[in-house]
Design a protein around this motif. Structure first.
Motif, short mmCIF file in Angstrom:
data_model
loop_
_atom_site.label_atom_id
_atom_site.label_comp_id
_atom_site.label_asym_id
_atom_site.label_seq_id
_atom_site.Cartn_x
_atom_site.Cartn_y
_atom_site.Cartn_z
N UNK A 8 0.87 -1.19 0.11
CA UNK A 8 -0.02 0.09 0.12
C UNK A 8 0.74 1.09 0.10
N UNK A 9 2.14 1.27 0.20
CA UNK A 9 2.90 2.24 0.33
C UNK A 9 4.03 2.23 -0.64
N UNK A 10 4.43 3.36 -1.08
CA UNK A 10 5.81 3.48 -2.07
C UNK A 10 6.88 3.91 -1.27
N UNK A 11 7.91 2.93 -1.42
CA UNK A 11 9.31 3.19 -0.46
C UNK A 11 10.46 3.89 -1.43
N UNK A 12 10.56 5.08 -0.92
CA UNK A 12 11.77 6.01 -1.59
C UNK A 12 13.07 5.89 -0.69
N UNK A 13 13.88 5.50 -1.35
CA UNK A 13 15.31 5.44 -0.45
C UNK A 13 16.19 6.75 -0.97
N UNK A 35 14.12 -5.10 3.73
CA UNK A 35 12.86 -4.66 3.61
C UNK A 35 12.48 -3.92 2.17
N UNK A 36 13.55 -3.12 1.85
CA UNK A 36 13.06 -2.34 0.65
C UNK A 36 12.74 -3.21 -0.78
N UNK A 37 13.38 -4.39 -0.75
CA UNK A 37 13.43 -5.41 -1.81
C UNK A 37 12.05 -6.21 -1.72
N UNK A 38 11.38 -5.91 -0.67
CA UNK A 38 9.93 -6.74 -0.14
C UNK A 38 8.98 -5.65 -0.79
N UNK A 39 9.15 -4.59 -0.97
CA UNK A 39 7.88 -3.64 -1.19
C UNK A 39 7.61 -3.87 -2.74
N UNK A 40 6.49 -3.73 -3.31
CA UNK A 40 5.88 -3.81 -4.20
C UNK A 40 6.48 -2.50 -5.24
N UNK A 44 15.15 4.06 -5.57
CA UNK A 44 16.19 4.59 -4.81
C UNK A 44 16.68 6.03 -5.66
N UNK A 45 16.93 7.14 -4.99
CA UNK A 45 17.36 8.34 -5.76
C UNK A 45 18.74 8.97 -4.93
N UNK A 65 17.08 5.76 -14.34
CA UNK A 65 16.41 6.74 -14.95
C UNK A 65 17.56 7.88 -14.47
N UNK A 66 18.11 8.58 -15.76
CA UNK A 66 19.19 9.60 -15.48
C UNK A 66 18.53 10.78 -15.93
#
Length: 485
Positions: A8-13, A35-40, A44-45, A65-66
């Motif tokens: 349900x959440x977007x994880x931005x690192x 945990x990051x890789x478990x998110x749908x 990363x930025x 994406x550059x």
């Protein structure tokens, strides 16, 4: 909340380059990646990303994406190669002042070593005009050195003319000033390798801290040809070979038939370098491997001046001006004479060889004062006798002292040379055999061509020192108590 945040959440690192940069001393920084890789939905930025090799990125179909700016974003930077960090820093500050016509501009130094920071502040005598922003433990260290202007958090109200920042302030901080300060980055690869900064990452991040822009950007650095320059293929081969050694020892450990053998193989396995590329569950830590690759490539930049300048040019983020500052005595010479692993004799050989490099200029006299502070005796000996005579006497302090007294006697610069020679030969708190006392005093009188007022015996020592009867083995001796004259 009765929800699964993985779906349900977007994880931005954010600032994802820090995972690779810091994992060598902050092992737990990679834990959130599991945990990051478990998110749908995830990403990363970073403004300064570092290439990652963790196979999970490819397995989950990540894309790179550059984003390229549509405006001119390159900055002018002066890369100042030097063999003397302190003198070049003074020179750069003086040049900036003369160019700007003012000494009221803020200067922000980025140096990842509080020891170097404190040394610069002290040697430039700018204690009252300086503040250091660093970690808590470094704040405590500086306070123990009686330097009170140190903070662990950025505070605009504490800014002074000279502001020093350590590594923790290179990223994720907005420094909002009305003024555009001078940025001075310092790398001393001889004193502290952790001061090496990455032109592709660290320097871009440093400049980016200042939201209102900067005036001048200068990187002052020495280089060391002993630092390795290894290709990517060589680095990866080393990692692969380290892994193979680890696997072989693990195999021996798993198949050992006795407890003693298992303990031996486990100790051997746990000591190999490959362990630093494993996480707490003994799984391969790809970010630790990326960190090692990044650090080895970085060392190569500081092998020589050309390599460092080319690294800056290849970033595409800077317009590079390369300058060089060379001095008779530099950082390598300082390191040699401050080396605590060498004997006093070897240290004095180093100082004499460095004295040979100096002339009578004002700057050279400053270098000479540094040498006097390091060892006043040998500098005085050099001025009195010269390198050749010191070498002939094989750097023996007593013989050098005697030669200096004789030289002064011959030039009639001082009186009491005979007494001085005797005091040089006999030391308080030491015992001397009676026959040695007589022989040595007689030698000195003959050397000075002074006729004794009465026959010289072992008791003649009483004219110069208070002594007591003593023994050296089975031989009678005298113990020197204190000076009489």
């Amino acid at each position: 909340m009765d929800m699964d945040i993985r779906f349900t959440c977007f994880l931005l690192f954010d600032e994802c380059h820090k995972v690779t940069k810091d994992v060598d001393y902050r092992n737990d920084i990679t834990l959130p990646l599991d945990d990051f890789f478990d998110f749908e939905e995830k990403a990363l930025v970073s403004a300064t990303p570092i290439e990652v090799t963790d196979p999970r990125f490819e397995q989950q179909g990540f894309q790179i994406l550059e984003i390229q700016p549509t405006f001119e974003y390159t900055r002018n930077i002066q890369v100042s190669h030097t063999n003397n960090i302190l003198e070049t820093t003074k020179n750069i500050l003086s040049l900036i002042k003369s160019t700007n016509g003012s000494n009221n501009q803020y200067n922000c130094f980025f140096i990842n070593s509080t020891d170097i920071i404190y040394s610069l502040i002290k040697q430039m005598d700018i204690q009252d005009d300086s503040v250091v922003f660093c970690a808590d433990q470094s704040v405590d260290k500086l306070k123990r050195l009686k330097f009170k202007n140190a903070c662990s958090k950025w505070d605009r109200n504490k800014i002074k003319m000279y502001n020093f920042f350590t590594f923790r302030f290179y990223n994720a901080l907005d420094i909002e000033l009305d003024e555009q300060p001078n940025i001075i980055i310092i790398s001393d690869v001889y004193f502290a390798e952790q001061t090496m900064v990455d032109p592709y990452c660290d320097v871009i991040q440093i400049v980016g801290r200042f939201r209102n822009g900067v005036s001048n950007i200068v990187h002052i650095s020495n280089t060391n040809k002993d630092l390795p320059q290894r290709s990517m293929e060589e680095i990866k081969l080393y990692i692969h070979s380290s892994e193979e050694v680890y696997k072989i020892l693990t195999s021996y450990y798993n198949t050992a038939t006795t407890k003693e053998a298992r303990d031996a193989y486990r100790s051997a396995r746990d000591s190999v370098p490959y362990n630093k590329y494993l996480d707490k569950r003994q799984n391969k830590n790809w970010f630790a491997i990326d960190n090692y690759i990044n650090e080895e490539i970085l060392k190569g930049y500081y092998h020589d001046r050309e390599s460092l300048v080319n690294a800056y040019k290849n970033t595409g983020a800077f317009n590079v001006e390369s300058t060089g500052f060379s001095y008779p005595l530099g950082d390598t010479e300082r390191l040699k004479r401050e080396n605590r692993c060498i004997s006093l004799k070897e240290k004095r050989k180093v100082i004499v060889s460095q004295l040979e490099l100096l002339d009578n200029t004002e700057l050279d006299m400053q270098f000479k004062r540094d040498l006097i502070e390091s060892d006043e005796f040998i500098v005085k000996a050099y001025d009195c006798l010269g390198k050749g005579e010191i070498e002939r006497l094989n750097y023996s302090q007593s013989k050098i002292q005697e030669a200096m007294i004789l030289k002064q006697y011959q030039t009639r610069s001082k009186g009491g040379e005979t007494v001085a020679l005797i005091k040089n030969s006999f030391r308080i708190g030491r015992k001397y055999k009676l026959d040695y006392i007589k022989k040595e005093i007689k030698r000195i009188y003959e050397l000075m061509e002074v006729p004794p007022h009465k026959a010289i015996t072992s008791k003649t020592i009483e004219e110069f020192f208070h002594t007591e009867n003593a023994w050296i083995g089975k031989d009678k001796a005298r113990l020197i108590i204190r000076e009489r004259v």
